[in-house]
Design a protein around this motif. Sequence first.
Motif, mmCIF file in Angstrom:
data_model
loop_
_atom_site.group_PDB
_atom_site.id
_atom_site.type_symbol
_atom_site.label_atom_id
_atom_site.label_comp_id
_atom_site.label_asym_id
_atom_site.label_seq_id
_atom_site.Cartn_x
_atom_site.Cartn_y
_atom_site.Cartn_z
ATOM 1 N N GLU A 215 -16.826 103.675 53.576
ATOM 2 C CA GLU A 215 -16.257 104.633 53.167
ATOM 3 C C GLU A 215 -16.898 105.340 51.807
ATOM 4 O OE1 GLU A 215 -11.920 104.314 52.675
ATOM 5 O OE2 GLU A 215 -11.838 103.325 54.730
ATOM 6 N N CYS B 137 -18.517 109.214 49.839
ATOM 7 C CA CYS B 137 -18.417 110.632 49.754
ATOM 8 C C CYS B 137 -19.750 111.032 49.886
ATOM 9 C CB CYS B 137 -17.679 111.135 48.529
ATOM 10 S SG CYS B 137 -18.464 111.138 46.850
ATOM 11 N N ASP C 18 -18.032 106.347 41.822
ATOM 12 C CA ASP C 18 -17.792 105.920 40.505
ATOM 13 C C ASP C 18 -19.039 105.592 39.535
ATOM 14 O OD1 ASP C 18 -18.067 103.822 42.566
ATOM 15 O OD2 ASP C 18 -17.601 102.377 41.089
ATOM 16 N N GLU D 255 -12.158 101.617 40.471
ATOM 17 C CA GLU D 255 -11.729 102.352 41.859
ATOM 18 C C GLU D 255 -10.947 103.615 41.465
ATOM 19 O OE1 GLU D 255 -11.130 99.130 40.620
ATOM 20 O OE2 GLU D 255 -11.656 97.625 42.024
ATOM 21 N N GLU D 256 -10.252 103.818 40.128
ATOM 22 C CA GLU D 256 -9.498 104.931 39.893
ATOM 23 C C GLU D 256 -10.743 106.074 39.768
ATOM 24 O OE1 GLU D 256 -6.795 105.670 40.189
ATOM 25 O OE2 GLU D 256 -6.879 107.600 39.270
ATOM 26 N N HIS E 38 -13.656 106.312 41.134
ATOM 27 C CA HIS E 38 -13.935 106.598 42.593
ATOM 28 C C HIS E 38 -13.126 107.625 42.974
ATOM 29 C CE1 HIS E 38 -15.560 105.253 46.718
ATOM 30 N NE2 HIS E 38 -14.756 106.267 47.012
ATOM 31 N N ARG E 39 -11.978 107.504 42.768
ATOM 32 C CA ARG E 39 -10.725 108.621 43.298
ATOM 33 C C ARG E 39 -11.127 109.652 42.750
ATOM 34 N NH1 ARG E 39 -7.681 103.947 44.423
ATOM 35 N NH2 ARG E 39 -7.051 103.860 42.475
ATOM 36 N N GLN E 40 -11.013 109.836 41.468
ATOM 37 C CA GLN E 40 -10.905 110.858 40.365
ATOM 38 C C GLN E 40 -12.115 111.652 40.745
ATOM 39 O OE1 GLN E 40 -9.693 110.800 36.505
ATOM 40 N NE2 GLN E 40 -7.829 109.502 36.977
ATOM 41 N N VAL F 161 -14.137 111.841 43.273
ATOM 42 C CA VAL F 161 -14.349 112.548 44.680
ATOM 43 C C VAL F 161 -13.604 113.515 44.271
ATOM 44 C CG1 VAL F 161 -13.639 112.186 47.025
ATOM 45 C CG2 VAL F 161 -15.010 110.417 45.859
ATOM 46 N N SER F 162 -12.462 113.576 44.062
ATOM 47 C CA SER F 162 -11.614 114.899 43.875
ATOM 48 C C SER F 162 -12.019 115.855 43.023
ATOM 49 C CB SER F 162 -9.870 114.431 43.810
ATOM 50 O OG SER F 162 -10.034 114.000 42.507
ATOM 51 N N THR G 54 -14.645 117.395 45.180
ATOM 52 C CA THR G 54 -13.927 118.098 46.105
ATOM 53 C C THR G 54 -13.420 119.778 45.595
ATOM 54 O OG1 THR G 54 -13.507 116.253 47.087
ATOM 55 C CG2 THR G 54 -12.659 118.167 48.071
ATOM 56 N N ALA H 256 -14.759 113.469 50.756
ATOM 57 C CA ALA H 256 -14.861 111.991 51.073
ATOM 58 C C ALA H 256 -15.193 111.982 52.518
ATOM 59 C CB ALA H 256 -13.434 111.506 51.121
#
Length: 824
Positions: free
Chosen positions: A227, A229, A250, A396-397, A399-401, A403-404, A407, A414
């Motif tokens: 997984e 992006c 990240d 990890e956080e 990574h999410r931020q 990607v968003s 986007t 993603a």
Amino acid sequence: ENSYQFNLIEKKWQKIWEEQHAFQIGEDSNLPKYYALEMFPYPSGNLHMGHVRNYAIGDVIARFKKMNGYNVLHPMGWDSFGLPAENAAIKHGAHPAKWTAANIENMREQLKTLGLSYDWDRELTTSQPDYYKFTQWMFLKLYENGLAYKKNAAVNWCPSCQTVLANEQVVDGACERCEATVEKKKLSQWFFKITDYAQRLLDDLEMLPGWPEKVKTMQRNWIGRSEGCQFDLTIEGHDETMTVFTTRPDTIYGVTFMVLSPEHPLVEQLAAGTEQEAAVKEFVHRMQFVSDVTRTSAETEKEGVFTGAYAINPMNDEKIPVWIANYVLMDYGTGAIMAVPAHDQRDFEFARKYDIPIRVVIQGEDTPADADQLTQASTGPGIMVNSGNYNGLSNEEGHRQIVSYLTSQGIGEATINYRLRDWLISRQRYWGAPIPVIYCDDCGTVPIPEKDLPVLLPEDIAFRPSGESPLTYVKSFYETTCPVCGKKAQRETDTMDTFVCSSWYFTRYLDPHNTELPFEKKPADYWMSVDQYIGGVEHAILHLMYARFFTKFLYDIKMLSVQEPFMNLLTQGMVLKDGSKMSKSKGNIVSPEEIIKTYGADTARLFILFASPPERDLEWSDQGVEGCYRFLNRVWRIVTEYGDLIREVNIPPSFAELEPAARKLHYKTHATIKKVSEDIEERFNFNTAISAVMELCNALYAYRDQEEKDLGVLKEAVDTLLLLLCPFTPHIAEELWQRCGHQESVYSQAWPRFDPEALVQDEIEIAVQILGKVRERIKVPSSCTKEDLEKAALSNPKIQELTKDKQIVKVIVVPGKLVNIVVK
Ligand code: ANZ
Ligand code: ZN
């Protein structure tokens, strides 16, 4: 003259089984079914000990299940297309069809000398037209469903076998078969789109608790889901953008260079007119001949060249040099990466070699803050540093931020990537199923109509290793007419990878004589899935993955009602001699034929099953074989000695009052039944099961000293010995069974059940209640476990009678005291 003449006995029973079609089976809705299957062999010419082990294990399971009341399907066939036949043709001038047929003849006879319980009426041979017709049918169905396609691809090429290899057949950069270094070649090839099934192949491993964990792990790794992006970067001075795939967004502030695969379509453009142009061209050219496997191997030194262009990091507008390098492949992700040398080992090696800056952006526990002190990439989790607004977040956080953020900017998303590639099935070889396709100048690629199958292999063929299929030289084969427009057209001259043949063979056994379809749904619904599959762990990835893919496809087109082919898998260990695998090159082969000739098939089977549990490696031992032979002689002597005594005796329905010696033998008989049944059923621990049978035989010898023999107990013990031996050593079991006066075959008998009362040693009395009322008192050993106590209560005849029309909702067991059965 009353000696154990194994050769006479074995021949006698093999003949009887053959004449009576003893193992022929059909659907029977009154019985539970059991499908026992061993991986079918390649007919190389002779059985080796690995085969014997594989089939002996399967035979024990099949016979055991049959005696336990199952309708057992146990078939055998030949995986008979493939390279060795063709190589033999080149070497010795023997036609592959003849060579193969002769080998099959020989190996079938060898198999028959082992006394295996196969339904020979279902035998299949993948190189025969009645079989490969349906391998071609499978191709057509996949094609119809958009799952077979042709593309120009850089493929793995073995210069010595002169054929294309699947990725799975390349081991450490070398051909799996001949060990030549694999090269790369551009060819137009057929593929099966197994990647469409990647997620299902991964998810459904959860449906297989009966598979070894290590095999499932190997499949998971091969599918290689990751997984991450994908996002676009602009390139200075160019309109085009480049798209990269990363699993570590990240680390985006740590990017210090970009890498395109040398085959990436942007490379030529980016380098054009720069100082780097010549160097880039030279590198791209050189990479054409190196296989992907070699390029990405951890041992291969990373190398590359700068393209002259710069990309812009979308987070901070930093200018980043774009390189090309050997370790980035075109057919994974997007063929382009953001390189983060502080946190990716490949990038790290590359950066150190070319003096590219390294920047730490994830501070892990042991990560030095100063990049100069890194001795290798720091790949673990940590806190984000040198990362602008994201500093202080966990990676990890972050990574999410990130990607968003990408986007929201409309430049990223993603994505999920799989390492699994589509399955390249074209082979430039003669001895395989012809790919059923025609090329017409007007109509293009035209699949052969189903009614025209099979596309037969021509017999008249010349073998000259040329890199092209020998079929390209057979005019009568390739010249044909277009099934659509009737004009002159050409047949495809490549044949299919033999793994295609073995991806569906387990369904053909279910309906082997069908001429219209590979199989009907009805028998398939009855028999599928295979309940127990047995074979070598070397097939953990290839064959097992392809068979699972085909099964899912056949499910999707409603040919099958199951999604997994093999519910339980047993991977047997190797047969070793002097500590290493038996092999021709080591010269440490023990030939099954010799062993059978000297000691008999029963001894060979017994030794192989006794020497080690099925999943472990087995060390060959001449003394071990001798020991098994001596044991069978002991069985022979004691049973024939007692035979006359017990021939006319009936086993009494109960053994209430027994003399101590008889009681001991009775106990031993039932303890052995229990042990052997559990060892086979629960763990396939054939070795310990066999030791238990050996002890029972000893008990029979010990009972000889008894002057007054209880003939009922004696007969029960002898019968049990033979019944328990039947799955392991079927010939001697049949012969002695007959000599003890039985009319029907021992194989047709029910597997013995142990009587818990016989196992009672130090007895106590237990009250059995139904709804709180005492209905019966039973005797059990004082050490009786809760489960055994429950079993004993429920199997008591009186209790069975009283509960027979009721539903048992609960059984309460108070050890040492009582059992209360709650019914409604
Ligand atoms: C930046 C990065 C930083 C990466 C980092 C990894 C660690 P898996 O897990 O195998 O999917 N990659 C992507 N496409 C590639 C290709 N075509 N050829 C070679 N390498 C490729 O690996 C995904 C990672 O492998 C991607 O994430 C990319 O490097 C690299 F600290 O991006 B990564
Ligand atoms: Zn046409």
